[in-house]
Scaffold this motif. Structure first.
Motif, PDB file in Angstrom:
ATOM      1  N   VAL A 257       0.846  -1.193   0.000  1.00 46.50           N
ATOM      2  CA  VAL A 257       0.000   0.000   0.000  1.00 46.50           C
ATOM      3  C   VAL A 257       0.882   1.244   0.000  1.00 46.50           C
ATOM      4  N   PRO A 258       0.678   2.150  -0.959  1.00 48.48           N
ATOM      5  CA  PRO A 258       1.447   3.395  -0.871  1.00 48.48           C
ATOM      6  C   PRO A 258       0.960   4.221   0.316  1.00 48.48           C
ATOM      7  N   ARG A 259       1.891   4.823   1.028  1.00 47.44           N
ATOM      8  CA  ARG A 259       1.510   5.666   2.155  1.00 47.44           C
ATOM      9  C   ARG A 259       1.803   7.107   1.817  1.00 47.44           C
ATOM     10  N   LEU A 260       1.212   8.003   2.581  1.00 48.38           N
ATOM     11  CA  LEU A 260       1.521   9.410   2.374  1.00 48.38           C
ATOM     12  C   LEU A 260       3.003   9.614   2.637  1.00 48.38           C
ATOM     13  N   GLY A 261       3.696  10.254   1.694  1.00 43.81           N
ATOM     14  CA  GLY A 261       5.121  10.504   1.870  1.00 43.81           C
ATOM     15  C   GLY A 261       5.982   9.330   1.453  1.00 43.81           C
ATOM     16  N   ASP A 262       5.401   8.434   0.669  1.00 42.28           N
ATOM     17  CA  ASP A 262       6.116   7.255   0.209  1.00 42.28           C
ATOM     18  C   ASP A 262       7.154   7.653  -0.835  1.00 42.28           C
ATOM     19  N   ARG A 264       9.404   5.204  -2.069  1.00 41.18           N
ATOM     20  CA  ARG A 264       9.980   3.992  -2.658  1.00 41.18           C
ATOM     21  C   ARG A 264       9.862   4.095  -4.177  1.00 41.18           C
ATOM     22  N   PRO A 265      10.944   3.753  -4.902  1.00 33.99           N
ATOM     23  CA  PRO A 265      10.872   3.869  -6.359  1.00 33.99           C
ATOM     24  C   PRO A 265       9.850   2.894  -6.959  1.00 33.99           C
TER      25      PRO A 265
END
Lengths: 278, 265
Positions: A257-262, A264-265
């Motif tokens: 799950v993408p998080r706020l401030g993610d 990761r490429p």
């Protein structure tokens, strides 16, 4: 902890297919106290069917088998359909995902709530009306008398879901099963609906089973979480400790799950291991 | 940054008339630069999808101007103009014809636009979106949700558009599948260099995918900022901050403001 509200041992649900019987829930154990229990999983994990099995609502040709299913100390695993009526709606209630499909479109919502009252409580029309306004107010509807006369299409999504919850409250159930109750709602509306559920659990001592695919939401809302995969509980933990889960599926689900401030490429994707389903 | 590929100025869109008139979009002005990944966030009814539809040429009546690749466009567009802008819709179950094979879905746009070497294009675009050659002659019901969304992306890409519009491309998918589709979209954007405009209600997804983001509420753009600023909660408008906090999980303390707001609506 006192006596559990709900206890399930070895729940199995199977559907016949052309290639033999397909088991979609495979040996689920669950013990529920006065708490908010989250059941998380992806589509096809069997989470919704588990909720339906507790209500005795697994659609045919599905077959349910269970070693033990007791509700408030009473064995309900061998209950005949006619006897289930005594429990369903009255002591165990369910809120479904989309109010658009669960309310009768050609009947005023107030009358629909009254119908529930007549069915489960009995009583006269005047009492039914008074009680309906009461439960509408309990779910924070500002003008219950006006909302009483509205039809479902005139309600917003959040209001519709609150009406559904109001309807469930009429018989004052001890257990509420909410199947994705907020996934059709905007985040801010979702928060309001969750707060209402939280109050009900706290003030009426109701137990809640909250079925969802949203890990973050469950982690912040529930007390305890079960993670289901392919019809089995693969991990069970306190909601506050969700980020420390061990099972690779649970870990994979969390990290995808993408998080706020993610930053990761690339998001890690789940490499499903056939062994998890064993 | 180079010149704006999509330029919207003073865009207003309303549906219905008289007392039933709904002003879905009110005086929206935006500029999306060439190669940029732009995001529109907001709740249902904020007008974000309507803006996207207008850019795609799917809204018949509006006031204001829309310029695509430097050229002013109207809802009536030439083939070449249509080819520039392609769209991927939310629901992969509803946006593919159930009785057409993947091959038909992908080659039809190419036939309409008179492209040559269609067979080779279909093969190439399938490989591009991570589908195997054997998926080419399948029907949508034989594919999973993630695979269908890949087909929908392939259908948009086969025309080699300069602008890709994404309307909630992953909200109907499971989170693990969402990750695959988001990774795919990021990779394709790097490889093909198209401009993208993505609409979503999910702040985390938008801030992960987009360089710049506009927050919309009740038909207006409240503010525009970088994806980074959004993720750090540096947007200043009260509504954006509310949205940010509500997106971070269940937080009871936010509730007072919300009931206040609900009363005003």
């Amino acid at each position: 902890m006192s006596e559990p509200v709900l206890e399930i041992r070895n729940l199995r649900i199977a559907f016949p297919t052309l290639r033999g019987s397909l088991e979609v829930v495979r040996g689920l154990d669950l013990t529920l106290g006065r708490e908010r229990l989250g059941i998380v999983g992806e589509s096809g994990s069997g989470k919704s069917l588990t909720g339906r099995a507790i209500m005795g609502l697994v659609p045919p040709p599905g077959r349910v088998s269970v070693d033990r299913m007791s509700f408030m100390g009473e064995d309900i695993s061998r209950l005949a359909p006619a006897d289930f009526v005594r429990l369903r709606g009255r002591r165990i209630s369910m809120v479904l995902q989309d109010p658009k499909f669960s309310l009768n479109p050609v009947m005023k919502v107030g009358r629909q709530i009254e119908e529930t009252y007549h069915l489960h409580v009995g009583g006269g029309r005047r009492q039914a009306y008074a009680r309906t306004l009461e439960v509408l107010a309990a779910v924070k509807i500002r003008d219950p008398e006006a909302v009483y006369h509205l039809y479902p299409h005139q309600l917003s999504g959040g209001m519709g879901q609150r009406v559904m919850i109001a309807m469930m409250l009429i018989p004052e159930p001890q257990l509420l099963i909410a199947d994705e109750p907020t996934s059709a709602l905007d985040v801010t509306i979702q928060l309001q609906v969750l707060a209402i559920l939280e109050d009900l659990v706290r003030e009426r001592g109701m137990s809640l089973i909250f079925i969802s695919h949203d890990l973050g939401l469950v982690a912040s809302f529930c007390d305890r979480v079960l993670i289901m995969y392919a019809g089995k509980v693969v991990e069970s933990c306190l909601a506050s400790e969700l980020d420390r889960v061990q099972h690779p599926y649970a870990r994979g689900l969390l990290s995808s799950v993408p998080r706020l401030g993610d930053d990761r490429p690339e998001l890690p994707t789940l490499e499903r291991d056939a062994e998890w389903a064993q | 940054m180079s010149a704006a590929t999509v330029e919207i100025s003073g865009l207003s869109i309303s549906f219905g008339s008289g007392v039933r008139q709904i002003n879905a979009v009110k005086d929206v002005t935006l500029a999306v630069a060439d190669g940029e990944a732009f995001g529109l966030v907001g709740e249902s009814g904020s007008g974000k999808s309507t803006v996207l539809n207008a850019v795609a040429g799917l809204v018949d009546r509006y006031s204001g101007t829309i310029r695509v690749a430097g050229e002013a466009v109207t809802p009536k567009r030439s083939l070449a103009q249509r080819r520039l802008v392609q769209m991927v819709f939310q629901d992969p179950y509803g946006s593919l014809h159930p009785r057409q094979t993947v091959d038909k879905a992908l080659s039809d746009p190419a036939v309409i636009h008179g492209l040559d070497g269609i067979g080779a294009r279909v093969e190439r675009v399938l490989a591009d979106v991570g589908l195997k050659p054997e998926h080419r002659f399948r029907y949508p019901h034989e594919l999973s949700g993630g695979q269908r969304q890949r087909v929908a992306i392939a259908r948009a890409l086969i025309l080699e558009p300069r602008i890709l519009l994404l309307d909630e491309p992953t909200s109907a998918l499971d989170v693990s599948v969402q990750a695959e589709v988001l990774n795919l979209l990021r990779r394709l954007r790097i490889e093909h260099g198209f401009t993208s405009i993505m609409v979503s209600h999910n702040l985390a997804v938008v801030s992960y995918m987009c360089d710049r983001i506009a927050v919309m509420n009740r038909g207006r753009v409240l503010e525009t900022g970088t994806g980074d600023a959004l993720a750090k909660g540096q947007f200043v408008h009260a509504y954006s901050r509310q949205l940010f906090r509500a997106s971070s999980g269940y937080d009871r303390s936010l509730l007072g403001d919300l009931w206040q707001d609900a009363a005003e609506r």
